[in-house]
Design an enzyme around this catalytic site. Structure first.
Site, PDB file in Angstrom:
ATOM      1  N   LYS A   1     -12.542  -0.010   1.758  1.00 12.67           N
ATOM      2  CA  LYS A   1     -11.851   0.711   0.691  1.00 12.67           C
ATOM      3  C   LYS A   1     -12.758   0.754  -0.552  1.00 12.67           C
ATOM      4  CE  LYS A   1      -7.223   0.032   2.565  1.00 12.67           C
ATOM      5  NZ  LYS A   1      -7.643  -0.388   3.907  1.00 12.67           N
TER       6      LYS A   1
ATOM      7  N   HIS B   1      -6.083  -3.562  -0.928  1.00  7.95           N
ATOM      8  CA  HIS B   1      -5.927  -2.508  -1.938  1.00  7.95           C
ATOM      9  C   HIS B   1      -6.100  -3.052  -3.351  1.00  7.95           C
ATOM     10  CE1 HIS B   1      -4.764   0.914   0.605  1.00  7.95           C
ATOM     11  NE2 HIS B   1      -4.242  -0.001   1.394  1.00  7.95           N
TER      12      HIS B   1
ATOM     13  N   SER C   1       0.790  -1.227   0.000  1.00  8.52           N
ATOM     14  CA  SER C   1       0.000   0.000   0.000  1.00  8.52           C
ATOM     15  C   SER C   1       0.823   1.279   0.000  1.00  8.52           C
ATOM     16  CB  SER C   1      -0.952   0.009   1.204  1.00  8.52           C
ATOM     17  OG  SER C   1      -0.241  -0.028   2.414  1.00  8.52           O
TER      18      SER C   1
END
Length: 393
Positions: free
Chosen positions: A240, A211, A183
């Protein structure tokens, strides 16, 4: 003041003196590409809102409906009286989406990564972990009594050597653990090579795909499917791309998930996820699965930003991911850059030690499908002006 509080205050003073102090700036309203702050509206380039779903009306509607039908929360852990039909539906939906037998929900992926190792791996076993893995993986591994081995980020020769050491050392079970996307850098793990090595040494592969899920790989199904391989254990988040709210999960084969339900401490001792969040998560997966248009826009935005920032003279880490780090080196410079950009209407955050190594401070920008081409160009112009003022370019 007690001696303990005096020592803590001195430690805090040292953090400030080293320009390592982290600031929190209030957002007044919804998370989106454009957000309201105390000084007015700014462009947001540091959220994990990859698909732009954090304030999407369909997700808000799904959450509202669940609030009406299922209430605010479950007021208990799952095995007592905290399991809802919505929890079961989301777990089934996640497993089908990710191509694994089953999944299990947690309050956050930090909890999922904190839960997975202790029940599965003991003194007879070995955990082989990438050196740049997320803090939650590091903390989770510490809870296990298994032998701990590390390999340099993406170094397949060192991974092979550690696997050989684990196997020759008589390990009963071996697992290779890696972020799908690192990340701080936006780098992809070499999952095809990792899977091949795992098969050679009879090891499991665990991937943290926080991610990636929702926007990487075919239909957004994540880095394993992007690489054309299968992970044995896949962890991820709803916080996310899949709506940006809360909640994490472990997806795996049925025996592993069943063991998690029996032994995973963050699952057994934490309240169940609130029904509105769960309902929004189901809707978010539906939208991600058919969201090729959002993924295309996200990729276009990342390419546009990279091209413009490179032309302006900034040092960027290479890659294809919508995480695009702008390298600055020193913590104070990263903080000064973030402050100048904030004044120019662009909300970003400086990252520095201990989040990244000393001397590698950066502004980690993150693109969203909610950004327009004009938003990208506005951000590049602001970076360029701030960079010239600070002597970065």
């Amino acid at each position: 003041m007690s001696s303990t509080l005096h020592d803590i205050s001195s430690e805090l003073d040292a953090i400030r003196a080293q320009s390592l102090w982290k600031l929190e700036r209030p957002i007044l309203g919804r998370q989106s590409a454009h957000i309201r702050v105390n000084s007015g509206e700014v462009l947001n380039f540091c959220a994990n809102n990859y698909l732009g779903l954090a304030d999407h009306p369909d997700l808000v509607k799904a959450a509202h409906e669940a609030l009406d039908t299922h209430g605010l929360g479950m007021a208990s852990v799952r095995f007592i009286c905290g399991t809802s039909d919505l929890h079961l539906a989301l777990e089934r939906r996640l497993a089908d989406y990710l191509g694994l037998d089953d999944s299990i929900l947690f309050a956050a992926c930090f909890d999922a990564n904190g839960a997975v190792f202790e029940p599965l791996f003991g003194e007879q076993d070995a955990i082989v972990s990438d050196a740049l893995n997320h803090a939650s993986i590091i903390d989770g591994i510490r809870l296990s009594k298994a032998r701990r081995l590390r390999f340099a980020n993406g170094d397949m020769n060192e991974l092979e050597a550690q696997l050989r050491a684990a196997r020759e050392g008589g390990a009963r079970r071996i697992v290779i653990v890696t972020d799908g996307v690192f990340s701080m850098d936006g780098y992809f793990a070499k999952l095809a090579e990792i899977r091949a090595l795992a098969d050679r040494f009879d090891a499991l592969v665990m991937v943290d795909d926080c991610h990636a899920t929702g926007f990487i790989g075919p239909e957004g199904r994540g880095t394993p499917q992007r690489a054309g391989v299968k992970a044995d254990i896949l962890t991820g988040t709803l916080g996310k791309a899949l709506g940006g709210s809360a909640g994490g999960y472990i997806a795996a084969s049925q025996p592993i998930v069943d063991l998690m339900r029996q032994r995973a401490r963050p699952y057994l001792f934490s309240n169940a996820l609130p029904p509105p969040i769960v309902a929004a998560g189901i809707k978010a997966i539906d939208m991600a699965e058919r969201g090729d248009d959002l993924r295309a826009k996200l990729s276009d935005n990342a390419r546009r930003f990279r091209a413009g920032m490179g032309a302006a003279g900034f040092t960027l880490l290479p890659g294809e991911h919508p995480i695009i780090p702008v390298m600055l080196g020193e913590a104070k410079l990263a903080q000064d850059m973030a402050a100048k950009l904030y004044d120019k209407g662009v909300y970003v955050t400086g990252f520095f030690f201990p989040v990244v190594p000393r001397g590698q401070a950066r502004i980690r920008t993150q693109m969203s499908a909610a950004h327009s081409p004009q938003d990208i160009d506005t951000a590049i112009a602001a970076f360029t002006a701030a960079g010239r003022e600070l002597g970065v370019i």
